[in-house]
Design a protein around this motif. Structure first.
Motif, short mmCIF file in Angstrom:
data_model
loop_
_atom_site.label_atom_id
_atom_site.label_comp_id
_atom_site.label_asym_id
_atom_site.label_seq_id
_atom_site.Cartn_x
_atom_site.Cartn_y
_atom_site.Cartn_z
N ALA A 1 45.12 4.87 -78.50
CA ALA A 1 44.69 5.37 -77.20
C ALA A 1 43.91 6.70 -77.33
O ALA A 1 42.89 6.68 -76.52
N LEU A 2 44.26 7.43 -78.38
CA LEU A 2 43.49 8.65 -78.50
C LEU A 2 41.88 8.35 -78.69
O LEU A 2 41.12 8.86 -78.32
N ARG A 3 41.72 7.47 -79.61
CA ARG A 3 40.47 7.22 -80.02
C ARG A 3 39.70 6.25 -78.98
O ARG A 3 38.59 6.77 -78.68
N GLU A 4 40.43 5.62 -78.41
CA GLU A 4 39.57 4.75 -77.10
C GLU A 4 39.38 5.92 -76.11
O GLU A 4 38.35 5.75 -75.41
N LEU A 5 40.13 6.81 -75.86
CA LEU A 5 39.79 7.83 -74.53
C LEU A 5 38.81 8.51 -74.89
O LEU A 5 37.78 8.31 -74.10
N PHE A 6 38.63 8.95 -76.25
CA PHE A 6 37.46 9.58 -76.67
C PHE A 6 36.11 8.79 -76.60
O PHE A 6 34.94 9.03 -76.25
N SER A 7 36.40 7.67 -77.05
CA SER A 7 35.08 6.74 -77.37
C SER A 7 34.55 6.23 -75.71
O SER A 7 33.47 5.68 -75.83
N HIS A 8 35.37 6.36 -74.82
CA HIS A 8 34.78 5.95 -73.53
C HIS A 8 34.39 7.13 -72.56
O HIS A 8 34.24 6.96 -71.34
N CYS A 9 34.42 8.23 -73.35
CA CYS A 9 33.94 9.34 -72.57
C CYS A 9 32.40 9.34 -72.61
O CYS A 9 31.80 9.23 -73.53
N THR B 1 29.99 11.45 -70.37
CA THR B 1 29.61 12.84 -70.15
C THR B 1 30.37 13.93 -70.83
O THR B 1 31.38 13.71 -71.30
N VAL B 2 29.56 15.11 -71.06
CA VAL B 2 30.32 16.26 -71.66
C VAL B 2 31.66 16.57 -70.72
O VAL B 2 32.62 16.91 -71.25
N ALA B 3 31.38 16.49 -69.62
CA ALA B 3 32.49 16.80 -68.77
C ALA B 3 33.78 15.87 -68.84
O ALA B 3 34.91 16.10 -69.01
N ASP B 4 33.58 14.47 -69.24
CA ASP B 4 34.54 13.62 -69.55
C ASP B 4 35.29 13.90 -70.67
O ASP B 4 36.57 14.10 -71.01
N ARG B 5 34.20 14.41 -71.71
CA ARG B 5 35.08 14.91 -72.89
C ARG B 5 35.84 16.26 -72.77
O ARG B 5 36.77 16.25 -73.56
N ARG B 6 35.44 17.07 -72.03
CA ARG B 6 35.99 18.28 -71.80
C ARG B 6 37.26 17.93 -71.29
O ARG B 6 38.48 18.48 -71.74
N ALA B 7 37.36 17.14 -70.20
CA ALA B 7 38.52 16.81 -69.53
C ALA B 7 39.32 16.04 -70.61
O ALA B 7 40.73 16.35 -70.57
N PHE C 1 43.29 14.20 -83.25
CA PHE C 1 42.67 15.00 -82.28
C PHE C 1 41.42 15.86 -82.84
O PHE C 1 40.28 15.87 -82.46
N ALA C 2 42.00 16.39 -84.16
CA ALA C 2 40.87 17.19 -84.61
C ALA C 2 39.62 16.54 -85.19
O ALA C 2 38.63 16.95 -84.79
N GLU C 3 40.15 15.48 -85.47
CA GLU C 3 38.86 14.67 -86.12
C GLU C 3 38.05 13.89 -85.05
O GLU C 3 36.75 13.97 -85.15
N LEU C 4 38.49 13.40 -83.96
CA LEU C 4 37.81 12.80 -82.67
C LEU C 4 37.05 14.10 -81.94
O LEU C 4 36.07 13.77 -81.34
N ALA C 5 37.57 15.13 -81.90
CA ALA C 5 37.28 16.28 -80.80
C ALA C 5 35.90 17.03 -81.76
O ALA C 5 35.29 17.56 -81.00
N ARG C 6 36.19 16.97 -83.10
CA ARG C 6 34.89 17.82 -83.85
C ARG C 6 33.62 17.69 -83.38
O ARG C 6 33.02 18.45 -83.28
N PRO C 7 33.00 16.57 -83.17
CA PRO C 7 31.81 16.24 -83.00
C PRO C 7 31.44 16.66 -81.28
O PRO C 7 30.38 16.95 -81.02
N TYR C 8 32.35 17.06 -80.58
CA TYR C 8 32.13 17.31 -79.09
C TYR C 8 32.36 18.65 -78.93
O TYR C 8 32.13 19.27 -77.64
N VAL C 9 32.77 19.66 -79.72
CA VAL C 9 33.31 20.83 -79.26
C VAL C 9 32.62 21.89 -80.49
O VAL C 9 32.68 21.22 -81.72
N SER C 10 32.33 23.06 -80.14
CA SER C 10 31.63 23.72 -81.12
C SER C 10 32.81 24.11 -82.12
O SER C 10 34.16 23.93 -81.88
N VAL C 11 32.38 24.65 -83.37
CA VAL C 11 33.53 25.04 -84.25
C VAL C 11 34.42 26.25 -84.05
O VAL C 11 35.44 26.04 -84.04
N GLU C 12 33.76 27.01 -83.08
CA GLU C 12 34.54 27.89 -82.40
C GLU C 12 35.84 27.61 -81.42
O GLU C 12 36.74 28.02 -81.40
#
Length: 192
Positions: free
Chosen positions: A38-46, A48-54, A76-87
């Protein structure tokens, strides 16, 4: 059952109804944040940037709210890394770690991202503390080895990875990490 929402989400995604699909995967994660599918699928179906942030905000909230077995921290760390700044990712992982210091996974995810952020000194502190708190978990020793490797300390990396071998010699991934580190240090016979 969480699987019901995964099936619904997959069907909706195949119909191109991505917003509805994301809601189904969120329902799965409300019940079990450790559901990596579910975690992978949630991120893969985002879309827009707003979808990813949500999605990021939602998953982070569930990681903190739920009693978890910890698998979701790494995912979470692996899936979110491409969409979020390092900071921003560092802030998210620090918050998750502060909320759940009882899970070795929160320590490993934070230490690993500190290496990505090139904050090797803090990564070493976090990884070392993790080995003291969870001395029988091979994955924390593997992370300490990775931190030492990033710091260009091959002998310390080998020593940490030898602890992985001592704890669980049947863990193939850990043994490959040890062999690769020995090989990189020129200790070919031991690597073999």
């Amino acid at each position: 059952h969480p699987g019901l929402f995964n099936v619904r989400g997959t069907c909706l995604a195949q119909e191109g109804r991505l917003a509805e699909a994301r809601l189904q995967f969120q329902e799965t994660l409300r019940r079990s944040v450790d559901d990596l599918y579910a975690l992978r699928e949630l991120f893969s179906h985002c879309v827009t940037v707003a979808d990813r942030r949500a999605a990021l905000d939602f998953v982070q909230g569930e990681l903190i709210r739920q009693t978890t077995f910890g698998q979701a921290f790494q995912g979470f760390a692996e899936l979110a890394r491409p969409y979020v700044s390092v900071e921003d990712m560092l802030d998210l992982l620090r918050q998750a770690h502060a909320a759940r210091p009882d899970l070795w996974e929160s320590w490993v995810a934070l230490a690993g991202h500190l290496v990505v952020a090139r904050n090797h000194d803090e990564a070493l502190q976090v990884a070392t503390a993790a080995t003291q708190r969870f001395p029988l978990v091979p994955r924390v020793w593997l992370e300490l080895g990775r931190v030492h490797r990033a710091r260009r300390e091959p002998e310390a990396a080998i020593a940490a990875l030898e602890k992985v071998r001592d704890i669980n010699p049947a863990w193939g991934f850990g043994m490959r990490e040890l062999a690769a580190t020995l090989e990189a240090a020129g200790r070919l016979r031991e690597a073999r």
